[in-house]
Design a protein around this motif. Structure first.
Motif, PDB file in Angstrom:
ATOM      1  N   TYR A  96       0.539  -1.566   0.202  1.00 39.03           N
ATOM      2  CA  TYR A  96      -0.265  -0.482   0.097  1.00 39.03           C
ATOM      3  C   TYR A  96       0.790   1.059   0.104  1.00 39.03           C
ATOM      4  O   TYR A  96       1.386   1.654   1.146  1.00 39.03           O
ATOM      5  CB  TYR A  96      -1.058   0.143   1.435  1.00 39.03           C
ATOM      6  N   ASN A  97       0.799   2.359  -0.727  1.00 40.04           N
ATOM      7  CA  ASN A  97       1.888   3.281  -1.143  1.00 40.04           C
ATOM      8  C   ASN A  97       1.065   4.579  -0.827  1.00 40.04           C
ATOM      9  O   ASN A  97      -0.679   4.219  -1.748  1.00 40.04           O
ATOM     10  CB  ASN A  97       2.534   3.061  -2.623  1.00 40.04           C
ATOM     11  N   VAL A  98       1.317   5.402  -1.174  1.00 40.99           N
ATOM     12  CA  VAL A  98       0.546   7.103  -1.136  1.00 40.99           C
ATOM     13  C   VAL A  98       1.418   7.808  -2.156  1.00 40.99           C
ATOM     14  O   VAL A  98       2.917   7.468  -1.400  1.00 40.99           O
ATOM     15  CB  VAL A  98       0.306   7.603   0.490  1.00 40.99           C
ATOM     16  N   THR A  99       0.850   8.289  -2.866  1.00 44.37           N
ATOM     17  CA  THR A  99       2.132   9.365  -3.904  1.00 44.37           C
ATOM     18  C   THR A  99       1.040  10.799  -3.924  1.00 44.37           C
ATOM     19  O   THR A  99      -0.183  11.051  -3.756  1.00 44.37           O
ATOM     20  CB  THR A  99       1.625   8.922  -5.644  1.00 44.37           C
ATOM     21  N   ASN A 100       2.395  11.670  -3.396  1.00 46.03           N
ATOM     22  CA  ASN A 100       2.267  13.455  -3.370  1.00 46.03           C
ATOM     23  C   ASN A 100       1.226  13.744  -4.866  1.00 46.03           C
ATOM     24  O   ASN A 100       1.474  12.397  -5.896  1.00 46.03           O
ATOM     25  CB  ASN A 100       3.080  13.952  -3.209  1.00 46.03           C
ATOM     26  N   ALA A 101       1.127  14.693  -4.683  1.00 41.60           N
ATOM     27  CA  ALA A 101       0.627  15.546  -5.972  1.00 41.60           C
ATOM     28  C   ALA A 101       1.533  15.055  -6.900  1.00 41.60           C
ATOM     29  O   ALA A 101       1.434  15.390  -8.572  1.00 41.60           O
ATOM     30  CB  ALA A 101      -0.233  16.650  -5.568  1.00 41.60           C
ATOM     31  N   ASN A 102       2.905  15.262  -6.758  1.00 42.70           N
ATOM     32  CA  ASN A 102       4.068  15.591  -8.119  1.00 42.70           C
ATOM     33  C   ASN A 102       4.523  14.377  -8.374  1.00 42.70           C
ATOM     34  O   ASN A 102       5.067  14.271  -9.130  1.00 42.70           O
ATOM     35  CB  ASN A 102       5.064  16.256  -7.131  1.00 42.70           C
ATOM     36  N   GLY A 103       3.758  12.987  -7.837  1.00 40.70           N
ATOM     37  CA  GLY A 103       3.721  12.119  -8.424  1.00 40.70           C
ATOM     38  C   GLY A 103       4.923  11.428  -7.717  1.00 40.70           C
ATOM     39  O   GLY A 103       5.066   9.882  -8.387  1.00 40.70           O
TER      40      GLY A 103
ATOM     41  N   LYS B 228      -8.103  -0.671  -2.238  1.00 36.22           N
ATOM     42  CA  LYS B 228      -7.110   0.827  -2.928  1.00 36.22           C
ATOM     43  C   LYS B 228      -7.014   1.401  -1.917  1.00 36.22           C
ATOM     44  O   LYS B 228      -7.490   1.420  -0.736  1.00 36.22           O
ATOM     45  CB  LYS B 228      -8.403   1.342  -4.006  1.00 36.22           C
ATOM     46  N   SER B 229      -5.583   1.983  -1.831  1.00 36.24           N
ATOM     47  CA  SER B 229      -4.558   2.877  -0.771  1.00 36.24           C
ATOM     48  C   SER B 229      -4.658   4.250  -1.794  1.00 36.24           C
ATOM     49  O   SER B 229      -4.495   4.424  -3.402  1.00 36.24           O
ATOM     50  CB  SER B 229      -3.220   1.966  -1.003  1.00 36.24           C
ATOM     51  N   SER B 230      -5.132   4.923  -1.085  1.00 40.70           N
ATOM     52  CA  SER B 230      -4.796   6.256  -1.323  1.00 40.70           C
ATOM     53  C   SER B 230      -4.521   7.733   0.043  1.00 40.70           C
ATOM     54  O   SER B 230      -3.584   6.570   1.261  1.00 40.70           O
ATOM     55  CB  SER B 230      -6.447   7.667  -2.042  1.00 40.70           C
ATOM     56  N   GLY B 231      -4.234   8.602   0.276  1.00 39.34           N
ATOM     57  CA  GLY B 231      -3.509   9.204   1.384  1.00 39.34           C
ATOM     58  C   GLY B 231      -2.844  10.512   0.373  1.00 39.34           C
ATOM     59  O   GLY B 231      -2.953  11.348  -0.313  1.00 39.34           O
ATOM     60  N   GLY B 232      -2.401  11.042   1.665  1.00 40.31           N
ATOM     61  CA  GLY B 232      -1.324  12.498   1.167  1.00 40.31           C
ATOM     62  C   GLY B 232      -0.365  11.824   2.578  1.00 40.31           C
ATOM     63  O   GLY B 232      -0.527  11.370   3.712  1.00 40.31           O
ATOM     64  N   CYS B 233       0.493  13.621   1.743  1.00 44.58           N
ATOM     65  CA  CYS B 233       1.829  13.262   3.075  1.00 44.58           C
ATOM     66  C   CYS B 233       2.153  14.580   3.749  1.00 44.58           C
ATOM     67  O   CYS B 233       2.399  15.322   2.405  1.00 44.58           O
ATOM     68  CB  CYS B 233       3.290  12.954   2.666  1.00 44.58           C
ATOM     69  N   GLU B 234       2.197  15.148   4.500  1.00 45.38           N
ATOM     70  CA  GLU B 234       2.924  16.207   4.615  1.00 45.38           C
ATOM     71  C   GLU B 234       4.014  16.481   5.343  1.00 45.38           C
ATOM     72  O   GLU B 234       4.660  15.540   5.499  1.00 45.38           O
ATOM     73  CB  GLU B 234       2.325  17.600   5.664  1.00 45.38           C
ATOM     74  N   SER B 235       5.013  17.226   5.573  1.00 42.91           N
ATOM     75  CA  SER B 235       6.125  17.632   6.248  1.00 42.91           C
ATOM     76  C   SER B 235       5.748  16.872   7.700  1.00 42.91           C
ATOM     77  O   SER B 235       7.118  16.063   7.881  1.00 42.91           O
ATOM     78  CB  SER B 235       7.114  18.783   6.507  1.00 42.91           C
ATOM     79  N   ASP B 236       5.167  17.067   8.594  1.00 42.63           N
ATOM     80  CA  ASP B 236       4.613  16.571  10.088  1.00 42.63           C
ATOM     81  C   ASP B 236       3.957  15.740  10.198  1.00 42.63           C
ATOM     82  O   ASP B 236       3.336  14.798  10.929  1.00 42.63           O
ATOM     83  CB  ASP B 236       4.825  17.373  11.369  1.00 42.63           C
ATOM     84  N   HIS B 237       2.989  15.207   9.299  1.00 40.52           N
ATOM     85  CA  HIS B 237       1.701  13.832   9.426  1.00 40.52           C
ATOM     86  C   HIS B 237       1.516  13.662   8.300  1.00 40.52           C
ATOM     87  O   HIS B 237       2.044  14.323   7.072  1.00 40.52           O
ATOM     88  CB  HIS B 237       0.632  15.320  10.019  1.00 40.52           C
ATOM     89  N   ALA B 238       1.121  12.265   7.751  1.00 39.83           N
ATOM     90  CA  ALA B 238       1.012  11.727   6.766  1.00 39.83           C
ATOM     91  C   ALA B 238      -0.014  10.084   7.094  1.00 39.83           C
ATOM     92  O   ALA B 238      -0.734  10.189   8.223  1.00 39.83           O
ATOM     93  CB  ALA B 238       2.237  10.703   6.630  1.00 39.83           C
TER      94      ALA B 238
END
Length: 246
Positions: free
Chosen positions: A49-56, A93-103
């Motif tokens: 299960y991977n999470v990909t940012n908006a920049n790919g 299905k896996s989705s989500g997002g990452c920021e500098s201090d939380h994911a």
């Protein structure tokens, strides 16, 4: 020979409790909390299960088997039941997002109407991260109503920035009185992912205990063999000395 026998007795008195304590420690370390229902015979498959940012770019990696322990009201039985459900990677299905201090990792299954969210936070001062939030929404076929739980004060899957967290042993993550999650052969890295690959793994305490126990038992047995061998050699030497001509 009395002295030799006393040495052997003393070593046995020390060694056997040590071995027993090691095996008891292993038993306590791997037993799931009593609030968990019995497992299904079939272990869950591991899913990637991977999470990909908006920049790919991939910002979170997770490879694990997941098993849900849920307590809910059965529509057919009209009473509270406990069910164990294995999350199926090929239907999730896996989705989500990452920021500098939380994911955030979001796992969803349209077939089973399950949405499971893992929230990780990073302490930018200590460079340590952990799983702090779990939210589950489920509506299985026999559920009288949708099951929804969330817990934002958890402290599981702890790791260091730039490293992945790994635990081969089964773990139980208690979310609420109605829900717990069993993880199997989990490896996760929610921050500082480089090249779509896991960083060096930091192993969980359960894995470290499993490696330490055979070493303790092996060392204790080796010491026991050495004492018995020395006792035999000393006894044989004294026996020969008794037959010398005066």
């Amino acid at each position: 020979m009395t002295r030799i026998t006393s040495v052997q007795s003393w070593y046995l008195g020390v060694t056997l409790p040590l071995i027993l304590a090691a095996f008891l420690h292993q038993g306590f370390a791997t037993v799931a909390p009593p609030t968990s229902p019995p497992h299904k015979d079939v272990r869950p498959d591991r899913g990637q299960y991977n999470v990909t940012n908006a920049n790919g770019t991939v910002c979170l990696l997770a490879y694990m088997g997941l098993q849900l322990n849920m307590s809910f009201t059965s529509a057919s039985l009209n009473k509270t039941v406990i069910d164990v459900f294995n999350l199926k990677p090929n239907e999730t299905k896996s989705s989500g997002g990452c920021e500098s201090d939380h994911a955030m990792l979001i796992l969803s299954s349209d077939i089973d109407k399950i949405n499971l969210t893992f929230g990780f936070i990073l302490n930018t001062t200590s460079k340590k991260y952990h799983l702090s939030n779990v939210t589950l929404s489920a509506l299985l076929t026999d559920m009288k109503e949708r099951l929804s739980v969330t817990n934002g004060s958890l402290n599981y899957l702890r790791g260091t920035l730039g490293y992945s967290y790994m635990c081969r042993d089964e773990q139980t993550l208690n979310v609420s009185v109605n829900v717990s999650i069993n993880t199997f052969q989990v490896q996760v890295q929610p921050f500082a992912v480089s090249g779509n690959q896991f960083g060096a793994a930091e192993e969980c305490q359960l894995d470290e205990d499993d490696m330490l126990i055979p070493i303790i038992v092996g060392a204790a047995l080796a010491g026991l063999v050495l004492v018995v061998l020395l006792a035999y050699l000393i006894g044989r030497k004294r026996s020969h000395a008794g037959y010398q001509t005066i």
